[in-house]
Design a protein around this motif. Structure first.
Motif, mmCIF file in Angstrom:
data_model
loop_
_atom_site.group_PDB
_atom_site.id
_atom_site.type_symbol
_atom_site.label_atom_id
_atom_site.label_comp_id
_atom_site.label_asym_id
_atom_site.label_seq_id
_atom_site.Cartn_x
_atom_site.Cartn_y
_atom_site.Cartn_z
ATOM 1 N N CYS A 42 -29.984 -26.864 -16.804
ATOM 2 C CA CYS A 42 -28.568 -27.146 -16.997
ATOM 3 C C CYS A 42 -27.838 -27.137 -15.656
ATOM 4 O O CYS A 42 -27.970 -26.194 -14.873
ATOM 5 C CB CYS A 42 -27.943 -26.115 -17.926
ATOM 6 S SG CYS A 42 -26.192 -26.397 -18.269
ATOM 7 N N LYS B 137 -28.036 -32.544 -17.742
ATOM 8 C CA LYS B 137 -29.408 -32.092 -17.955
ATOM 9 C C LYS B 137 -30.245 -32.622 -16.792
ATOM 10 O O LYS B 137 -30.296 -33.830 -16.550
ATOM 11 C CB LYS B 137 -29.957 -32.630 -19.273
ATOM 12 C CG LYS B 137 -31.418 -32.261 -19.530
ATOM 13 C CD LYS B 137 -31.879 -32.847 -20.856
ATOM 14 C CE LYS B 137 -33.340 -32.508 -21.145
ATOM 15 N NZ LYS B 137 -33.767 -33.052 -22.459
ATOM 16 N N TYR C 213 -24.904 -34.445 -20.460
ATOM 17 C CA TYR C 213 -25.332 -33.701 -21.645
ATOM 18 C C TYR C 213 -24.133 -33.260 -22.463
ATOM 19 O O TYR C 213 -23.169 -32.710 -21.927
ATOM 20 C CB TYR C 213 -26.147 -32.472 -21.241
ATOM 21 C CG TYR C 213 -26.701 -31.708 -22.422
ATOM 22 C CD1 TYR C 213 -27.858 -32.137 -23.060
ATOM 23 C CD2 TYR C 213 -26.058 -30.574 -22.909
ATOM 24 C CE1 TYR C 213 -28.375 -31.444 -24.149
ATOM 25 C CE2 TYR C 213 -26.560 -29.879 -23.999
ATOM 26 C CZ TYR C 213 -27.719 -30.325 -24.621
ATOM 27 O OH TYR C 213 -28.200 -29.637 -25.701
ATOM 28 N N LEU D 107 -29.950 -25.458 -21.962
ATOM 29 C CA LEU D 107 -28.734 -26.260 -21.987
ATOM 30 C C LEU D 107 -27.637 -25.641 -22.841
ATOM 31 O O LEU D 107 -26.478 -26.053 -22.762
ATOM 32 C CB LEU D 107 -29.050 -27.665 -22.498
ATOM 33 C CG LEU D 107 -29.653 -28.694 -21.523
ATOM 34 C CD1 LEU D 107 -28.718 -28.952 -20.351
ATOM 35 C CD2 LEU D 107 -31.028 -28.297 -21.033
#
Length: 200
Positions: free
Chosen positions: A9, A57, A74, A183
């Motif tokens: 992330c 991402k 993301y 994430l």
């Protein structure tokens, strides 16, 4: 061919859980190649051209002698309904590109968002995340995950969650659950009732 990978992330132009990803990379590399890596997971990666207001991402594939990586925007997409499925032979202790068995289990989800996998009677993971349960007091994660996630590892180190062997029958002893992965970090406002976990 890059048989192994890490999903990372990027938020506020920062790599989240970098030390945990690096540690898992090194551990997985040694298991795969029986030697120590000669490079770091994040070698050659620069974040200067990313929009700091967006979440990204970062996918890093790696092999014995190098990496390849890609960035993608993301948006959180977190399952809230889980179908219980059983597989006593599944193994995914290293984050591999070959997810065939996981994907086959995921196909059994029907109208649910994802599957929650039972192995030898014990709760493990969903197809893409570790699971946390709460009884309203403590936050507990199964001691038998398929994959030891980086977010899960950090939460354990911070003593924010505890490990416990959890049988399928134990689910009813909890009030709610949430899913975490690289994430999607722990969020105390994101609990979902355990009634959303079913066999059918």
């Amino acid at each position: 061919m890059y048989p192994l990978f890490e999903s990372v992330c990027i938020e506020n132009s920062q790599i989240k859980n970098a030390d945990y990803h690096e540690a898992r990379f090194r551990k997985s590399y040694i298991l795969q190649y029986k030697t120590h890596p000669s490079y770091s997971l994040f070698d050659g990666i620069h974040l200067t051209n990313l929009d700091s207001s967006l979440k990204y991402k970062l996918r890093i594939g790696y092999k014995q002698h190098g990496t390849r990586f890609s960035f993608s925007e993301y948006e959180n997409s977190i399952p809230t309904t889980l179908k219980l499925v059983s597989d006593d032979t599944i193994s995914y202790g290293v984050k591999r590109n070959n997810r065939k068995k996981l994907n086959n289990l995921y196909k059994q989800k029907g109208d649910f968002d994802d599957v929650l996998i039972i192995k030898n009677g014990l709760i493990t993971d969903t197809s893409y995340a570790n699971i946390l349960f709460t009884d309203g007091d403590k936050v507990i994660t199964p001691a038998t995950p398929l994959l030891e996630g980086t977010c899960r590892a950090r939460l354990l180190d911070e003593n924010r969650i505890i490990e416990k062997r959890i049988l399928e029958a134990d689910i009813q002893n909890f009030k709610s659950f949430q899913l975490v992965n690289a994430l999607n970090d722990f969020d105390p406002t994101r609990w979902v009732p355990v009634s959303n976990i079913k066999r059918e």
